[in-house]
Motif scaffolding. Sequence first.
Motif, mmCIF file in Angstrom:
data_model
loop_
_atom_site.group_PDB
_atom_site.id
_atom_site.type_symbol
_atom_site.label_atom_id
_atom_site.label_comp_id
_atom_site.label_asym_id
_atom_site.label_seq_id
_atom_site.Cartn_x
_atom_site.Cartn_y
_atom_site.Cartn_z
ATOM 1 N N MET A 148 -11.351 35.848 -32.810
ATOM 2 C CA MET A 148 -11.995 34.667 -33.363
ATOM 3 C C MET A 148 -13.385 34.543 -32.748
ATOM 4 O O MET A 148 -13.570 34.726 -31.547
ATOM 5 C CB MET A 148 -11.136 33.434 -33.042
ATOM 6 C CG MET A 148 -11.787 32.092 -33.283
ATOM 7 S SD MET A 148 -10.630 30.694 -33.154
ATOM 8 C CE MET A 148 -9.892 30.934 -31.527
ATOM 9 N N TRP A 149 -14.347 34.237 -33.608
ATOM 10 C CA TRP A 149 -15.723 34.041 -33.153
ATOM 11 C C TRP A 149 -16.171 32.608 -33.421
ATOM 12 O O TRP A 149 -15.796 32.002 -34.424
ATOM 13 C CB TRP A 149 -16.681 34.977 -33.878
ATOM 14 C CG TRP A 149 -16.604 36.403 -33.461
ATOM 15 C CD1 TRP A 149 -17.339 37.038 -32.500
ATOM 16 C CD2 TRP A 149 -15.741 37.402 -34.005
ATOM 17 N NE1 TRP A 149 -16.981 38.356 -32.409
ATOM 18 C CE2 TRP A 149 -16.003 38.611 -33.326
ATOM 19 C CE3 TRP A 149 -14.764 37.386 -35.011
ATOM 20 C CZ2 TRP A 149 -15.335 39.796 -33.615
ATOM 21 C CZ3 TRP A 149 -14.094 38.558 -35.296
ATOM 22 C CH2 TRP A 149 -14.386 39.748 -34.604
ATOM 23 N N LEU A 150 -16.985 32.100 -32.528
ATOM 24 C CA LEU A 150 -17.621 30.805 -32.719
ATOM 25 C C LEU A 150 -19.115 30.966 -32.481
ATOM 26 O O LEU A 150 -19.534 31.599 -31.510
ATOM 27 C CB LEU A 150 -17.051 29.747 -31.778
ATOM 28 C CG LEU A 150 -17.701 28.359 -31.889
ATOM 29 C CD1 LEU A 150 -16.650 27.258 -31.768
ATOM 30 C CD2 LEU A 150 -18.786 28.157 -30.828
ATOM 31 N N ARG A 151 -19.901 30.403 -33.369
ATOM 32 C CA ARG A 151 -21.359 30.405 -33.243
ATOM 33 C C ARG A 151 -21.826 28.957 -33.100
ATOM 34 O O ARG A 151 -21.503 28.110 -33.944
ATOM 35 C CB ARG A 151 -21.977 31.025 -34.495
ATOM 36 C CG ARG A 151 -23.492 30.830 -34.626
ATOM 37 C CD ARG A 151 -24.258 31.969 -34.053
ATOM 38 N NE ARG A 151 -25.697 31.836 -34.322
ATOM 39 C CZ ARG A 151 -26.569 32.828 -34.185
ATOM 40 N NH1 ARG A 151 -26.178 34.009 -33.789
ATOM 41 N NH2 ARG A 151 -27.853 32.634 -34.432
ATOM 42 N N VAL A 152 -22.544 28.667 -32.032
ATOM 43 C CA VAL A 152 -23.132 27.345 -31.859
ATOM 44 C C VAL A 152 -24.391 27.289 -32.723
ATOM 45 O O VAL A 152 -25.374 27.961 -32.441
ATOM 46 C CB VAL A 152 -23.475 27.058 -30.385
ATOM 47 C CG1 VAL A 152 -24.174 25.703 -30.266
ATOM 48 C CG2 VAL A 152 -22.212 27.085 -29.528
ATOM 49 N N LEU A 153 -24.331 26.504 -33.783
ATOM 50 C CA LEU A 153 -25.489 26.365 -34.666
ATOM 51 C C LEU A 153 -26.481 25.361 -34.099
ATOM 52 O O LEU A 153 -27.691 25.575 -34.148
ATOM 53 C CB LEU A 153 -25.032 25.935 -36.063
ATOM 54 C CG LEU A 153 -24.062 26.881 -36.774
ATOM 55 C CD1 LEU A 153 -23.662 26.293 -38.121
ATOM 56 C CD2 LEU A 153 -24.680 28.267 -36.946
ATOM 57 N N GLY A 154 -25.955 24.250 -33.590
ATOM 58 C CA GLY A 154 -26.788 23.228 -32.967
ATOM 59 C C GLY A 154 -26.090 22.678 -31.748
ATOM 60 O O GLY A 154 -24.890 22.408 -31.783
ATOM 61 N N SER A 155 -26.823 22.515 -30.643
ATOM 62 C CA SER A 155 -26.193 22.126 -29.377
ATOM 63 C C SER A 155 -26.624 20.764 -28.859
ATOM 64 O O SER A 155 -26.151 20.319 -27.813
ATOM 65 C CB SER A 155 -26.485 23.185 -28.307
ATOM 66 O OG SER A 155 -27.876 23.460 -28.221
ATOM 67 N N ALA A 156 -27.536 20.083 -29.573
ATOM 68 C CA ALA A 156 -28.009 18.772 -29.125
ATOM 69 C C ALA A 156 -27.284 17.659 -29.869
ATOM 70 O O ALA A 156 -26.673 17.877 -30.920
ATOM 71 C CB ALA A 156 -29.511 18.639 -29.346
ATOM 72 N N ALA A 157 -27.372 16.457 -29.324
ATOM 73 C CA ALA A 157 -26.817 15.281 -29.990
ATOM 74 C C ALA A 157 -27.753 14.848 -31.115
ATOM 75 O O ALA A 157 -28.742 15.524 -31.424
ATOM 76 C CB ALA A 157 -26.620 14.159 -28.974
ATOM 77 N N GLY A 158 -27.451 13.714 -31.735
ATOM 78 C CA GLY A 158 -28.259 13.215 -32.835
ATOM 79 C C GLY A 158 -29.725 13.057 -32.444
ATOM 80 O O GLY A 158 -30.035 12.519 -31.390
ATOM 81 N N ARG B 248 -3.383 36.088 -34.363
ATOM 82 C CA ARG B 248 -3.092 37.488 -34.032
ATOM 83 C C ARG B 248 -3.005 37.678 -32.524
ATOM 84 O O ARG B 248 -2.120 38.362 -32.029
ATOM 85 C CB ARG B 248 -4.165 38.395 -34.616
ATOM 86 C CG ARG B 248 -4.373 38.250 -36.119
ATOM 87 C CD ARG B 248 -5.673 38.876 -36.552
ATOM 88 N NE ARG B 248 -6.814 38.323 -35.806
ATOM 89 C CZ ARG B 248 -8.067 38.693 -35.980
ATOM 90 N NH1 ARG B 248 -8.358 39.635 -36.866
ATOM 91 N NH2 ARG B 248 -9.037 38.154 -35.271
ATOM 92 N N SER B 249 -3.948 37.096 -31.801
ATOM 93 C CA SER B 249 -4.001 37.288 -30.348
ATOM 94 C C SER B 249 -3.440 36.105 -29.564
ATOM 95 O O SER B 249 -3.153 36.231 -28.371
ATOM 96 C CB SER B 249 -5.461 37.502 -29.916
ATOM 97 O OG SER B 249 -6.213 36.310 -30.131
ATOM 98 N N GLY B 250 -3.320 34.966 -30.228
ATOM 99 C CA GLY B 250 -2.891 33.756 -29.526
ATOM 100 C C GLY B 250 -4.027 33.030 -28.835
ATOM 101 O O GLY B 250 -3.812 32.021 -28.156
ATOM 102 N N GLY B 251 -5.264 33.534 -28.978
ATOM 103 C CA GLY B 251 -6.407 32.892 -28.348
ATOM 104 C C GLY B 251 -6.662 31.506 -28.916
ATOM 105 O O GLY B 251 -6.522 31.277 -30.121
ATOM 106 N N VAL C 288 -19.511 32.942 -29.043
ATOM 107 C CA VAL C 288 -18.326 33.043 -28.183
ATOM 108 C C VAL C 288 -17.242 33.803 -28.940
ATOM 109 O O VAL C 288 -16.966 33.500 -30.100
ATOM 110 C CB VAL C 288 -17.802 31.646 -27.801
ATOM 111 C CG1 VAL C 288 -16.521 31.766 -26.972
ATOM 112 C CG2 VAL C 288 -18.862 30.856 -27.054
ATOM 113 N N GLU C 289 -16.656 34.800 -28.297
ATOM 114 C CA GLU C 289 -15.515 35.511 -28.876
ATOM 115 C C GLU C 289 -14.274 35.177 -28.071
ATOM 116 O O GLU C 289 -14.263 35.268 -26.848
ATOM 117 C CB GLU C 289 -15.750 37.024 -28.888
ATOM 118 C CG GLU C 289 -14.633 37.800 -29.547
ATOM 119 C CD GLU C 289 -14.892 39.290 -29.607
ATOM 120 O OE1 GLU C 289 -14.022 40.033 -30.118
ATOM 121 O OE2 GLU C 289 -15.966 39.724 -29.129
ATOM 122 N N VAL C 290 -13.227 34.758 -28.750
ATOM 123 C CA VAL C 290 -11.971 34.395 -28.100
ATOM 124 C C VAL C 290 -10.868 35.316 -28.621
ATOM 125 O O VAL C 290 -10.689 35.427 -29.833
ATOM 126 C CB VAL C 290 -11.608 32.918 -28.384
ATOM 127 C CG1 VAL C 290 -10.241 32.589 -27.797
ATOM 128 C CG2 VAL C 290 -12.667 32.000 -27.810
#
Length: 296
Positions: free
Chosen positions: A1-11, A182-185, A294-296
């Motif tokens: 599973m992959w996650l990409r942070v598109l935006g990291s700031a608050a409003g 598949r991996s349980g991650g 992030v890859e989990v």
Amino acid sequence: MWLRVLGSAAGGGSPQWNCGCPTCAAVRSGAGLARTQSSVAVSIDYLRWFLINASPDVRTQIEAFPGLHPRDGRTTPLEAVLLTDAELDHSIGLLLLREARAGLLLYATPAVHKTLCDGSGLLRTLERYCPVEWRAVVPGADISLADGLSCRAFDVPTTKRTRFGPSVDHGRVVGYRLTDERSGGTLVYLPGMQALTPALRAEIQGCQCLLVDGTCWRDDEVVRLGLAGKTSREMGHLPIDGPNGSLAQLPSLAVGRTIFVHMNNTNPILLEDAPERRAVEDSGMEVAMDGLEVEV
């Protein structure tokens, strides 16, 4: 599973257009990276992507990530949008996706859906441009997003005032626990958290990766700067610092990797050389930036 942070700031992003606080000024001078407003994308195969929250910066965020670019004509890798709440910072980007002629698939709790339809009217407007298929998110119930990828929403208690419609306790704000079958991650996305309750601890406990509310460093951060009259907790966000802050509480949850997201423009951890940033990193935790994968 992959996650990409598109935006990291608050409003409002960082720097915020109408703010001259020390952190915004430092970011403008190059002492910190500029950041867009909070959103992430998740995929099981790096081909089909699920957006969690649609920020006002969604077009810029999609263009910055080739994984979300169209592959043929109007065929897009974006499968669906999941919402954690009905805040404009997390939902107004849906209007920027209105060219989806084939329609948008939207996952949201009944409380969030009702607010966006009857409160802000955002979904009523969007439906004038493209079909919207709503799938109800029930906290505690597993959802199959794609082969090998599932998620479960969980309630996040808050006393923050709602701007549209009556306040409700169930389903108003949620976090998501995503699982690679598949991996349980496991990965938890929790951009808004007023308190680390026993129920939230149970949802976070032992996950491989946690992306968690990092809105303010201090509880009285914006009050001290003379920018607002409410503390971080009063705005619905647990501060990082302090004896009961997230920096003190999270290490007990045996999380593999903890990453702060949704940082307010006033938060000094946005600056690479700030002592507050060093305190986070010395604790073994991280500060997200736009584009982090992030890859989990």
